[in-house]
Motif scaffolding. Sequence first.
Motif, short mmCIF file in Angstrom:
data_model
loop_
_atom_site.label_atom_id
_atom_site.label_comp_id
_atom_site.label_asym_id
_atom_site.label_seq_id
_atom_site.Cartn_x
_atom_site.Cartn_y
_atom_site.Cartn_z
N ASP A 38 0.83 -1.21 0.00
CA ASP A 38 0.00 0.00 0.00
C ASP A 38 0.87 1.26 0.00
N GLU A 67 -8.15 1.05 6.58
CA GLU A 67 -8.83 2.31 6.27
C GLU A 67 -8.73 3.24 7.48
N ASP A 75 -4.23 6.37 6.83
CA ASP A 75 -3.46 6.91 5.71
C ASP A 75 -2.30 7.80 6.14
#
Length: 197
Positions: free
Chosen positions: A59, A167, A170
Amino acid sequence: MTRKVGRFKYHYLNAVLLQQVMDRWIEPLLVKPAARAVLNLKLQLEGTTPMQDKITKPDFMMQTFIHCTQVALWDALSDPDQMAAYHFMCDRVDGTAQEGGQMAWIRADDSTMLTQTATKVTPKTRIKATFEPLFFGPDAPASRMAFEIGAQGPFCKLTILHYDIPEGQDGVAERWARLAASLKSWLETGTPVKMEM
């Protein structure tokens, strides 16, 4: 081959040619279950973990080049005293970066910011670990990260990989950038860059 005798016509099959056709068309169908069984056994014995990082795209990925030796970079990433010296928010790191070892990143107020467990360690080359960010809350889901070191002459290439970022987490990308900047400064000048969030 055919042979005519009177009003009768005899037909003969060449068994060799027939067997060759059978081998070419039927044999792969007979072998397939055996080959599949061997592949399934290989996956079962090896598990999916060794190949997981190659299959899964991270990610987050960041690379930087640091003017230092491979040993110096390895020590900075695995020695708790050095980790605490350059970390942008922590004053202390408790634990070990050895495989199976746990580390806790402690702030000045003695609160734990992050915990990690080293899952795979290849000395001077790679550290894989869990990433349990308590700064997002005590029940924040964990993810996985890795440091990869590659020697490039008088420099080292450090690659930071972060997988399965949940989630709402970030903000870890900026934290990695701050950590890398402080680490680079620490190794090249002896002075860390303490940039708190």
